[in-house]
Design a protein around this motif. Structure first.
Motif, PDB file in Angstrom:
ATOM      1  N   ASN A  16      81.886 131.478  36.694  1.00 24.46           N
ATOM      2  CA  ASN A  16      81.768 131.021  38.143  1.00 24.46           C
ATOM      3  C   ASN A  16      80.705 130.168  38.607  1.00 24.46           C
ATOM      4  OD1 ASN A  16      83.092 133.679  39.920  1.00 24.46           O
ATOM      5  ND2 ASN A  16      82.454 134.133  37.943  1.00 24.46           N
ATOM      6  N   ALA A  17      81.081 129.279  39.544  1.00 26.48           N
ATOM      7  CA  ALA A  17      80.212 128.145  39.756  1.00 26.48           C
ATOM      8  C   ALA A  17      80.297 127.847  41.281  1.00 26.48           C
ATOM      9  CB  ALA A  17      80.716 126.738  39.063  1.00 26.48           C
ATOM     10  N   GLU A  18      79.253 127.342  41.996  1.00 25.78           N
ATOM     11  CA  GLU A  18      79.009 126.924  43.293  1.00 25.78           C
ATOM     12  C   GLU A  18      78.322 125.823  43.397  1.00 25.78           C
ATOM     13  OE1 GLU A  18      78.680 130.168  46.655  1.00 25.78           O
ATOM     14  OE2 GLU A  18      76.859 130.028  45.846  1.00 25.78           O
ATOM     15  N   ALA A  19      78.708 124.941  44.515  1.00 23.07           N
ATOM     16  CA  ALA A  19      77.899 123.768  45.003  1.00 23.07           C
ATOM     17  C   ALA A  19      77.985 123.631  46.470  1.00 23.07           C
ATOM     18  CB  ALA A  19      78.482 122.613  44.114  1.00 23.07           C
ATOM     19  N   GLY A  20      77.085 122.613  46.789  1.00 25.94           N
ATOM     20  CA  GLY A  20      77.151 122.027  48.306  1.00 25.94           C
ATOM     21  C   GLY A  20      78.501 121.366  48.700  1.00 25.94           C
ATOM     22  N   ASP A  21      79.086 120.939  47.876  1.00 25.05           N
ATOM     23  CA  ASP A  21      80.150 120.203  48.286  1.00 25.05           C
ATOM     24  C   ASP A  21      81.690 120.166  47.346  1.00 25.05           C
ATOM     25  OD1 ASP A  21      80.403 117.466  46.549  1.00 25.05           O
ATOM     26  OD2 ASP A  21      78.245 117.680  47.267  1.00 25.05           O
TER      27      ASP A  21
ATOM     28  N   ALA B  25      83.645 120.621  41.416  1.00 20.94           N
ATOM     29  CA  ALA B  25      84.575 119.824  40.486  1.00 20.94           C
ATOM     30  C   ALA B  25      83.985 119.432  39.225  1.00 20.94           C
ATOM     31  CB  ALA B  25      85.543 119.083  41.062  1.00 20.94           C
ATOM     32  N   ALA B  26      82.872 118.609  39.458  1.00 29.08           N
ATOM     33  CA  ALA B  26      82.338 117.841  38.395  1.00 29.08           C
ATOM     34  C   ALA B  26      81.567 119.033  37.362  1.00 29.08           C
ATOM     35  CB  ALA B  26      81.208 116.787  38.888  1.00 29.08           C
ATOM     36  N   LEU B  27      80.853 119.906  38.044  1.00 32.19           N
ATOM     37  CA  LEU B  27      80.106 120.962  37.296  1.00 32.19           C
ATOM     38  C   LEU B  27      81.064 121.821  36.396  1.00 32.19           C
ATOM     39  CD1 LEU B  27      77.523 122.365  36.503  1.00 32.19           C
ATOM     40  CD2 LEU B  27      77.690 123.677  38.827  1.00 32.19           C
TER      41      LEU B  27
ATOM     42  N   ALA C  60      84.400 121.973  29.479  1.00 28.27           N
ATOM     43  CA  ALA C  60      84.493 120.949  28.402  1.00 28.27           C
ATOM     44  C   ALA C  60      83.446 121.397  27.245  1.00 28.27           C
ATOM     45  CB  ALA C  60      83.990 119.341  28.733  1.00 28.27           C
ATOM     46  N   ALA C  61      82.135 121.955  27.866  1.00 29.01           N
ATOM     47  CA  ALA C  61      81.389 122.631  26.938  1.00 29.01           C
ATOM     48  C   ALA C  61      82.287 123.700  26.173  1.00 29.01           C
ATOM     49  CB  ALA C  61      80.178 122.858  27.403  1.00 29.01           C
ATOM     50  N   ILE C  62      82.792 124.389  26.675  1.00 33.36           N
ATOM     51  CA  ILE C  62      83.501 125.710  26.261  1.00 33.36           C
ATOM     52  C   ILE C  62      84.487 125.039  25.304  1.00 33.36           C
ATOM     53  CG2 ILE C  62      84.868 127.931  26.714  1.00 33.36           C
ATOM     54  CD1 ILE C  62      83.549 127.812  29.494  1.00 33.36           C
ATOM     55  N   ALA C  63      85.293 124.232  25.608  1.00 36.19           N
ATOM     56  CA  ALA C  63      86.419 123.736  24.598  1.00 36.19           C
ATOM     57  C   ALA C  63      85.808 123.220  23.346  1.00 36.19           C
ATOM     58  CB  ALA C  63      87.165 122.521  25.373  1.00 36.19           C
ATOM     59  N   GLN C  64      84.579 122.835  23.324  1.00 38.90           N
ATOM     60  CA  GLN C  64      84.005 122.105  22.053  1.00 38.90           C
ATOM     61  C   GLN C  64      83.353 123.209  21.212  1.00 38.90           C
ATOM     62  OE1 GLN C  64      81.492 119.007  23.427  1.00 38.90           O
ATOM     63  NE2 GLN C  64      82.964 117.838  24.363  1.00 38.90           N
TER      64      GLN C  64
END
Length: 451
Positions: free
Chosen positions: A428-433, A438-440, A446-450
């Motif tokens: 779960n993630a949250e950001a101001g925009d 999307a970038a987070l 990507a870290a999980i995939a590696q």
């Protein structure tokens, strides 16, 4: 029963498995006897949902209880929050036979002590798991009795007493019961003259002929969204199979985030009781936490899971608790979760405003949220460690209350935690925009995939 099957059947929060392949009458009988010994209570309440295997499983459990000398209070068909009501009102432990949102081939048992106090891992389920692999206990000298209670009308009246429904403006509400227990309880609770209820799939049918009774999956609320728009309704409500969770849809057919419901209900209850504590799990939107504070409340952060939320509510005498999964807990309902009480608060708040639900909800939303993203991985713990190695140095704050939560200087955050029941990592993630979110999200994936 083998230890492997017992471990698969008795989970962290409840008992659940394929029935009768895993959870059969013999297992239910054994669990009933073990639960009677665990609680030592003179009476135990038993309720059940509409699944095909529920009557036989509940009867086998009741035989186990009675053989240990305890009496059975047969509460009949009902929702899980109805069983909590029976437990709270009568002051007896309870067992609810349901597999909640799981598909038709499953069944299970949710257990509580007197006063709807949850039984989970560390508070009794480990004892019941062990009992499934041990020799059957000898019956007590004299079997316990049995009595039936019919308290559904009293349950509905109790909910009505907790929300001021006077002066409601006319509202049209579409309700998708998913062929689950809301088909029984909603007509009793939403029977207000100002409400026009449009029913969807109210027939009790444990085969779930229309869709799974799991409103967290978007495909299971698609028909509700379409019906809300077609009817020109003010609100849509969807319930899971045992009707303890509630999900809302606005007049546009857009899903109302559970975090927005947390903020809405918390603000209503804090208006009555300023300074009260409100428990939220760590997936709840930061915007909702901010609004709890602005309303004069004291937010208390919890791990995900009903047993953790309820324990903290009792410790802090919190007036309310909420989770991202659509579970809403109320101090005046024995700290237990009830989807219909949350629905009544939504209806009452919408009625008190002149605008549509979308405007009300938009005023509660402050950040962009990812929703729950599930990633299958053979070693969730290793994946969490890999995420921390990859992103930990950039975070302003890290904590391990439940998995890994990383907060950043720009106000964005994410949480990754292993599932309690399957080899899945939940993000779960949250950001101001949207762009920052999307970038987070992609960095974490990507870290999980590696890993």
């Amino acid at each position: 029963m083998t230890p492997e099957l017992a471990a698969r059947l008795v989970k962290a929060y409840d008992i659940r498995g394929l029935s009768p392949q895993e959870l059969d009458e013999a297992a239910a009988h054994r669990i009933g006897a073990a639960f009677a010994r665990l609680t030592g209570a003179p009476e135990i309440a038993v309720a059940r949902d509409m699944r095909d295997t529920s009557p036989a499983l509940a009867a086998a459990f009741a035989r186990g209880v009675r053989e240990q000398g305890a009496a059975v209070v047969d509460a009949g068909l009902g929702s899980t929050d109805y069983l909590y009501y029976v437990s709270g009102r009568l002051g007896v432990p309870g067992a609810m036979f349901t597999a909640s949102h799981n598909p038709a081939g499953y069944n299970g048992i949710k257990l509580c002590r007197a006063g709807a106090v949850p039984v989970g891992e560390g508070t009794g389920l480990e004892v019941l798991r062990a009992a499934l692999t041990e020799p059957a206990p000898a019956p007590a000298g004299r079997p316990g009795g049995s009595r039936e209670v019919a308290l559904l009308a009293d349950y509905a009246a109790h909910l009505h007493g907790l929300v001021d429904l006077s002066g409601l403006r006319p509202l049209k509400v579409v309700v998708d019961a998913g062929n689950g227990m809301a088909g029984l309880t909603v007509p009793l609770v939403l029977n207000q003259p100002e409400l026009t209820v449009v029913p969807m799939y109210f027939e009790l049918d444990g085969s779930f002929p229309h869709h799974e009774a799991d409103p967290m999956k978007p495909e299971n609320v698609a028909a509700l969204k379409e019906r809300v728009r077609a009817e020109g309704a003010d609100l849509g409500l969807a319930f899971d199979g045992d009707a303890d969770r509630c999900f809302a849809v606005d007049e546009r057919g857009e899903a109302v985030p559970a975090s927005s419901v947390v903020a809405l209900v918390a603000k209503r209850l804090l208006a009555r009781e300023p300074g009260a504590a409100v428990v939220h799990n760590l997936i709840t939107s930061r915007g909702s936490v901010e609004q709890i504070e602005e309303a004069g409340g004291k937010p208390v952060r919890s791990r995900v899971g009903h047993s953790f939320v309820k324990a903290l509510m009792a410790e802090h005498q919190a007036v309310f608790g909420g989770e991202h999964s659509g579970h809403y807990y109320f101090r005046d309902f024995w700290f237990a979760d009830t989807g219909l009480l949350a629905a009544l608060h939504i209806i009452a708040e919408l009625s008190s405003t002149e605008g549509p639900l979308s405007r009300l909800v938009d005023g509660l939303k402050r950040y962009e949220a990812s929703g729950e993203v599930n990633v299958r991985t053979p070693d969730p713990a290793a994946a969490v460690a890999a995420v921390e190695r990859a992103l930990g140095d950039a975070a302003a704050q890290l904590d391990h209350l439940d998995g890994l939560t990383a907060s950043f200087a720009d106000g964005s955050w994410f949480n990754v935690r292993p599932s309690n029941t399957e080899p899945v990592l939940r993000l779960n993630a949250e950001a101001g925009d949207a762009a920052t979110l999307a970038a987070l999200r992609e960095r974490v994936l990507a870290a999980i995939a590696q890993a």
